[in-house]
Design a protein around this motif. Sequence first.
Motif, short mmCIF file in Angstrom:
data_model
loop_
_atom_site.label_atom_id
_atom_site.label_comp_id
_atom_site.label_asym_id
_atom_site.label_seq_id
_atom_site.Cartn_x
_atom_site.Cartn_y
_atom_site.Cartn_z
N ARG A 194 -43.21 88.10 -17.91
CA ARG A 194 -43.34 89.53 -18.21
C ARG A 194 -44.32 89.74 -19.36
NH1 ARG A 194 -37.70 90.01 -16.95
NH2 ARG A 194 -37.20 89.54 -19.11
N ARG A 195 -44.17 88.93 -20.42
CA ARG A 195 -45.05 89.05 -21.57
C ARG A 195 -46.51 88.79 -21.18
NH1 ARG A 195 -42.94 85.36 -24.43
NH2 ARG A 195 -44.44 83.73 -24.01
N ALA A 196 -46.73 87.86 -20.27
CA ALA A 196 -48.08 87.50 -19.85
C ALA A 196 -48.65 88.45 -18.82
CB ALA A 196 -48.09 86.07 -19.30
N GLY A 197 -47.82 89.33 -18.27
CA GLY A 197 -48.30 90.28 -17.27
C GLY A 197 -48.44 89.69 -15.88
N VAL A 198 -47.80 88.55 -15.62
CA VAL A 198 -47.85 87.93 -14.30
C VAL A 198 -46.90 88.69 -13.38
CG1 VAL A 198 -47.37 85.81 -12.99
CG2 VAL A 198 -48.41 85.67 -15.27
N PRO B 235 -42.03 87.21 15.99
CA PRO B 235 -41.48 87.45 17.33
C PRO B 235 -40.45 86.39 17.71
CG PRO B 235 -43.87 87.58 17.36
CD PRO B 235 -43.47 87.09 16.01
N ARG B 236 -39.34 86.83 18.29
CA ARG B 236 -38.24 85.99 18.78
C ARG B 236 -37.57 85.17 17.68
NH1 ARG B 236 -42.37 85.27 22.47
NH2 ARG B 236 -42.73 83.14 21.80
N VAL B 237 -37.71 85.60 16.44
CA VAL B 237 -37.05 84.93 15.31
C VAL B 237 -36.41 86.02 14.46
CG1 VAL B 237 -37.37 83.51 13.25
CG2 VAL B 237 -38.71 83.04 15.30
N ARG B 238 -35.15 85.80 14.10
CA ARG B 238 -34.45 86.83 13.31
C ARG B 238 -34.95 86.90 11.87
NH1 ARG B 238 -28.19 87.70 14.54
NH2 ARG B 238 -28.51 88.58 16.60
N ALA B 239 -35.17 85.74 11.26
CA ALA B 239 -35.56 85.72 9.85
C ALA B 239 -37.02 86.12 9.70
CB ALA B 239 -35.35 84.33 9.28
N PRO B 240 -37.31 87.03 8.79
CA PRO B 240 -38.71 87.40 8.57
C PRO B 240 -39.44 86.29 7.81
CG PRO B 240 -37.33 88.47 6.97
CD PRO B 240 -36.41 87.75 7.91
N GLU B 241 -40.74 86.28 7.94
CA GLU B 241 -41.54 85.37 7.13
C GLU B 241 -41.80 86.08 5.81
OE1 GLU B 241 -45.69 82.85 7.31
OE2 GLU B 241 -44.99 83.90 9.08
N ILE B 242 -41.62 85.36 4.72
CA ILE B 242 -41.79 85.94 3.39
C ILE B 242 -43.15 85.52 2.84
CG2 ILE B 242 -40.83 86.07 1.06
CD1 ILE B 242 -38.97 87.16 3.21
N HIS B 243 -43.93 86.52 2.39
CA HIS B 243 -45.23 86.27 1.80
C HIS B 243 -45.15 86.65 0.32
CE1 HIS B 243 -47.10 85.90 5.77
NE2 HIS B 243 -46.31 86.90 6.11
N LEU B 244 -45.66 85.79 -0.53
CA LEU B 244 -45.69 86.06 -1.97
C LEU B 244 -47.13 86.05 -2.45
CD1 LEU B 244 -42.86 83.61 -3.11
CD2 LEU B 244 -42.65 86.04 -2.62
N ASP B 245 -47.52 87.06 -3.20
CA ASP B 245 -48.83 87.11 -3.84
C ASP B 245 -48.59 87.07 -5.35
OD1 ASP B 245 -50.18 87.35 -1.45
OD2 ASP B 245 -50.26 89.53 -1.54
N LEU B 246 -48.96 85.99 -5.98
CA LEU B 246 -48.81 85.84 -7.42
C LEU B 246 -50.09 86.34 -8.06
CD1 LEU B 246 -46.86 84.66 -9.53
CD2 LEU B 246 -48.13 82.53 -9.36
N ILE B 247 -49.97 87.34 -8.92
CA ILE B 247 -51.14 87.97 -9.56
C ILE B 247 -51.12 87.60 -11.04
CG2 ILE B 247 -52.33 90.13 -10.03
CD1 ILE B 247 -50.78 91.24 -7.56
N ILE B 248 -52.16 86.88 -11.45
CA ILE B 248 -52.24 86.35 -12.81
C ILE B 248 -53.39 87.06 -13.53
CG2 ILE B 248 -52.64 84.29 -14.20
CD1 ILE B 248 -51.49 82.67 -11.85
N PRO B 249 -53.12 87.71 -14.66
CA PRO B 249 -54.18 88.41 -15.39
C PRO B 249 -55.23 87.44 -15.94
CG PRO B 249 -52.03 88.86 -16.37
CD PRO B 249 -51.83 87.85 -15.30
#
Length: 157
Positions: free
Chosen positions: A112-116, A126-140
């Motif tokens: 939090r302090r670093a603004g990340v 398709p044909r899968v119950r669990a969603p695919e999770i995408h993460l975008d890490l944004i580093i100042p």
Amino acid sequence: MLRLRHEHDRAPDRWQAARVRLSALPHLPERGLGAPDPEAVYARLLDAVTAALGAEPVRIREYLPATGHGPQGPPRDSTVAERDRWILVCDGDTFGDRWKRHGRETVAQDLRRAGVTCVVRRTEVPRVRAPEIHLDLIIPEEVQERLVIRNDVFAGS
């Protein structure tokens, strides 16, 4: 998929190297708005943050009061006397070591302090119950300066 982004999409190569794909998440019995396994998402996020920033040295800003003496001895006029100043001290640890030792709260405070920030997106598969999770890490861009720990030395005054 974890994608590391710099604030202006000019991320250094070492941050780009920490790409992680989250595709082996367990299935949900019902569709919801969360991740099927939040601990797995957190673990992948922590791995990516540690890969990107874990090698940074822990630097602590400390207050160095003036001695009231010039460089060679007794007090002189105020233009020559040493002034109060802030200095950066390295404690020999890296942020990766600090995060392993102190846990989640310390990681969260430092990021939090670093603004990340991290943007989490879900994509239906398709044909899968669990969603695919995408993460975008944004580093100042100025993350090294923002990671400096600034203790409040005047709090007791």
